[in-house]
Scaffold this motif. Sequence first.
Motif, PDB file in Angstrom:
ATOM      1  N   ASP A  81      41.835  36.796  41.754  1.00  0.00           N
ATOM      2  CA  ASP A  81      40.923  35.678  41.451  1.00  0.00           C
ATOM      3  C   ASP A  81      39.886  36.134  40.416  1.00  0.00           C
ATOM      4  OD1 ASP A  81      38.929  33.735  41.413  1.00  0.00           O
ATOM      5  OD2 ASP A  81      39.008  33.375  43.573  1.00  0.00           O
ATOM      6  N   ALA A 117      29.311  41.173  37.040  1.00  0.00           N
ATOM      7  CA  ALA A 117      27.874  40.872  36.964  1.00  0.00           C
ATOM      8  C   ALA A 117      27.071  41.861  37.810  1.00  0.00           C
ATOM      9  CB  ALA A 117      27.617  39.436  37.424  1.00  0.00           C
ATOM     10  N   LEU A 118      27.611  42.208  38.993  1.00  0.00           N
ATOM     11  CA  LEU A 118      26.936  43.184  39.853  1.00  0.00           C
ATOM     12  C   LEU A 118      26.841  44.552  39.180  1.00  0.00           C
ATOM     13  CD1 LEU A 118      28.444  42.548  43.395  1.00  0.00           C
ATOM     14  CD2 LEU A 118      26.007  42.594  42.847  1.00  0.00           C
ATOM     15  N   ARG A 164      22.042  49.348  40.664  1.00  0.00           N
ATOM     16  CA  ARG A 164      21.615  50.229  39.565  1.00  0.00           C
ATOM     17  C   ARG A 164      20.633  51.289  40.081  1.00  0.00           C
ATOM     18  NH1 ARG A 164      17.694  47.144  36.253  1.00  0.00           N
ATOM     19  NH2 ARG A 164      16.528  47.656  38.138  1.00  0.00           N
ATOM     20  N   PRO A 180      23.932  45.760  35.394  1.00  0.00           N
ATOM     21  CA  PRO A 180      22.703  46.554  35.245  1.00  0.00           C
ATOM     22  C   PRO A 180      22.962  48.055  35.266  1.00  0.00           C
ATOM     23  CG  PRO A 180      22.362  44.750  36.798  1.00  0.00           C
ATOM     24  CD  PRO A 180      23.838  44.804  36.514  1.00  0.00           C
ATOM     25  N   THR A 181      23.917  48.497  36.089  1.00  0.00           N
ATOM     26  CA  THR A 181      24.239  49.934  36.129  1.00  0.00           C
ATOM     27  C   THR A 181      24.916  50.365  34.827  1.00  0.00           C
ATOM     28  OG1 THR A 181      24.568  49.792  38.516  1.00  0.00           O
ATOM     29  CG2 THR A 181      25.443  51.746  37.422  1.00  0.00           C
ATOM     30  N   LEU A 185      31.982  52.717  39.035  1.00  0.00           N
ATOM     31  CA  LEU A 185      31.700  51.737  40.093  1.00  0.00           C
ATOM     32  C   LEU A 185      33.036  51.150  40.523  1.00  0.00           C
ATOM     33  CD1 LEU A 185      28.645  49.886  38.512  1.00  0.00           C
ATOM     34  CD2 LEU A 185      28.626  51.715  40.222  1.00  0.00           C
ATOM     35  N   LEU A 219      29.697  40.662  48.978  1.00  0.00           N
ATOM     36  CA  LEU A 219      29.339  40.852  47.570  1.00  0.00           C
ATOM     37  C   LEU A 219      29.878  39.722  46.708  1.00  0.00           C
ATOM     38  CD1 LEU A 219      29.624  44.719  47.143  1.00  0.00           C
ATOM     39  CD2 LEU A 219      27.551  43.327  47.291  1.00  0.00           C
ATOM     40  N   LYS A 244      24.613  49.135  31.966  1.00  0.00           N
ATOM     41  CA  LYS A 244      23.618  49.190  30.891  1.00  0.00           C
ATOM     42  C   LYS A 244      22.716  50.422  31.020  1.00  0.00           C
ATOM     43  CE  LYS A 244      22.867  44.373  29.509  1.00  0.00           C
ATOM     44  NZ  LYS A 244      22.001  43.211  29.738  1.00  0.00           N
ATOM     45  N   ALA A 245      22.385  50.789  32.261  1.00  0.00           N
ATOM     46  CA  ALA A 245      21.386  51.841  32.470  1.00  0.00           C
ATOM     47  C   ALA A 245      21.984  53.242  32.436  1.00  0.00           C
ATOM     48  CB  ALA A 245      20.669  51.633  33.810  1.00  0.00           C
ATOM     49  N   VAL A 246      23.241  53.359  32.830  1.00  0.00           N
ATOM     50  CA  VAL A 246      23.838  54.693  32.989  1.00  0.00           C
ATOM     51  C   VAL A 246      24.913  54.911  31.924  1.00  0.00           C
ATOM     52  CG1 VAL A 246      25.058  56.261  34.546  1.00  0.00           C
ATOM     53  CG2 VAL A 246      23.357  54.656  35.460  1.00  0.00           C
ATOM     54  N   ASN A 257      20.332  57.143  29.930  1.00  0.00           N
ATOM     55  CA  ASN A 257      20.003  56.783  28.542  1.00  0.00           C
ATOM     56  C   ASN A 257      18.657  56.079  28.425  1.00  0.00           C
ATOM     57  OD1 ASN A 257      20.646  54.368  29.594  1.00  0.00           O
ATOM     58  ND2 ASN A 257      22.234  53.811  28.112  1.00  0.00           N
ATOM     59  N   LEU A 268      31.486  49.793  45.196  1.00  0.00           N
ATOM     60  CA  LEU A 268      30.795  48.503  45.313  1.00  0.00           C
ATOM     61  C   LEU A 268      31.329  47.789  46.549  1.00  0.00           C
ATOM     62  CD1 LEU A 268      30.664  47.235  41.603  1.00  0.00           C
ATOM     63  CD2 LEU A 268      28.998  48.608  42.874  1.00  0.00           C
ATOM     64  N   ARG A 324      37.283  34.727  39.313  1.00  0.00           N
ATOM     65  CA  ARG A 324      35.887  34.476  39.694  1.00  0.00           C
ATOM     66  C   ARG A 324      35.365  35.635  40.525  1.00  0.00           C
ATOM     67  NH1 ARG A 324      37.049  28.844  42.618  1.00  0.00           N
ATOM     68  NH2 ARG A 324      38.662  30.234  43.416  1.00  0.00           N
ATOM     69  N   TRP A 325      36.221  36.167  41.378  1.00  0.00           N
ATOM     70  CA  TRP A 325      35.844  37.292  42.230  1.00  0.00           C
ATOM     71  C   TRP A 325      35.502  38.503  41.359  1.00  0.00           C
ATOM     72  CZ3 TRP A 325      36.819  42.168  43.996  1.00  0.00           C
ATOM     73  CH2 TRP A 325      36.440  42.467  45.309  1.00  0.00           C
ATOM     74  N   THR A 369      32.154  38.193  39.508  1.00  0.00           N
ATOM     75  CA  THR A 369      30.977  38.513  40.316  1.00  0.00           C
ATOM     76  C   THR A 369      30.729  40.021  40.328  1.00  0.00           C
ATOM     77  OG1 THR A 369      31.385  36.599  41.736  1.00  0.00           O
ATOM     78  CG2 THR A 369      29.910  38.286  42.590  1.00  0.00           C
ATOM     79  N   PHE A 370      31.792  40.801  40.437  1.00  0.00           N
ATOM     80  CA  PHE A 370      31.610  42.266  40.449  1.00  0.00           C
ATOM     81  C   PHE A 370      31.204  42.787  39.079  1.00  0.00           C
ATOM     82  CE2 PHE A 370      33.495  41.849  44.542  1.00  0.00           C
ATOM     83  CZ  PHE A 370      32.877  42.857  45.250  1.00  0.00           C
ATOM     84  N   GLY A 415      22.576  43.385  41.960  1.00  0.00           N
ATOM     85  CA  GLY A 415      22.986  44.245  40.847  1.00  0.00           C
ATOM     86  C   GLY A 415      21.892  45.230  40.460  1.00  0.00           C
TER      87      GLY A 415
END
Lengths: 125, 125
Positions: B15, B24-25, A112, B28-29, B8, A70, B31-33, A124, B68, B17-18, B21-22, A108
């Motif tokens: 790190d 960003a992963l 979702r 979408p969730t 999640l 990941l 935002k949606a949930v 939502n 995740l 950066r690590w 990445t998560f 991602g």
Amino acid sequence: MNSPRIILLAHGSSDKRWCATFEALAEPTLKAVSGSRIAYMELAEPSLSTVIHEGVTSGDRDFTIVPLFLAAGRHLRKDVPAMIQRLEETTGASIKLSPPVGEDPLLGDAIRDVVALQIGQYSNR
Amino acid sequence: MNSPRIILLAHGSSDKRWCATFEALAEPTLKAVSGSRIAYMELAEPSLSTVIHEGVTSGDRDFTIVPLFLAAGRHLRKDVPAMIQRLEETTGASIKLSPPVGEDPLLGDAIRDVVALQIGQYSNR
């Protein structure tokens, strides 16, 4: 010139259930992409070295490694590049390392969708 | 009865950066949930404990943790269940642990699409 062989690289584990999950994750790609294979960094077979050597033996010279990770941690920033350098030196192959699959926005979106299916709806939307 | 809060759960790393990445992963969730959050097992904040305690403080009692992770290893088979048990005892919350996202076939399909886009085509379709 042939297109590079795709190698899906998983970490590997002595736990067979862990490897079975990665084999299931790899299956759609292995079915869709001709000549693609799965390989493990450590603790399981086939190793990356085995897959590269078998590929070179059967005439391939170009490989693209797509990490089934990941995110990129020490393994993908240090260990795998070092393995690739050694394998390029010993086999003469050209091996490209792609970003981990988790850096692609498609993952991602898939996460979702997994969550949305679990809860039965988008709360939502 | 309210639907459980979705958390999640990523491993965590020192790190940045690590963790990015998560995040960003997860985006979408998140935002949606409605009400969903990301939490880390270790080495990064917010920790699972922080997120559960904050949820309980704001009136939530039911949580579903979606890991995740691509596969279940020691962390998901032993460490996280132990953390959940302690958190349930100390907060009175009810916390369900879902399978790792990588066990859902949607992830394997997304990985296939990532690879197909990288190589510009499905080689044998």
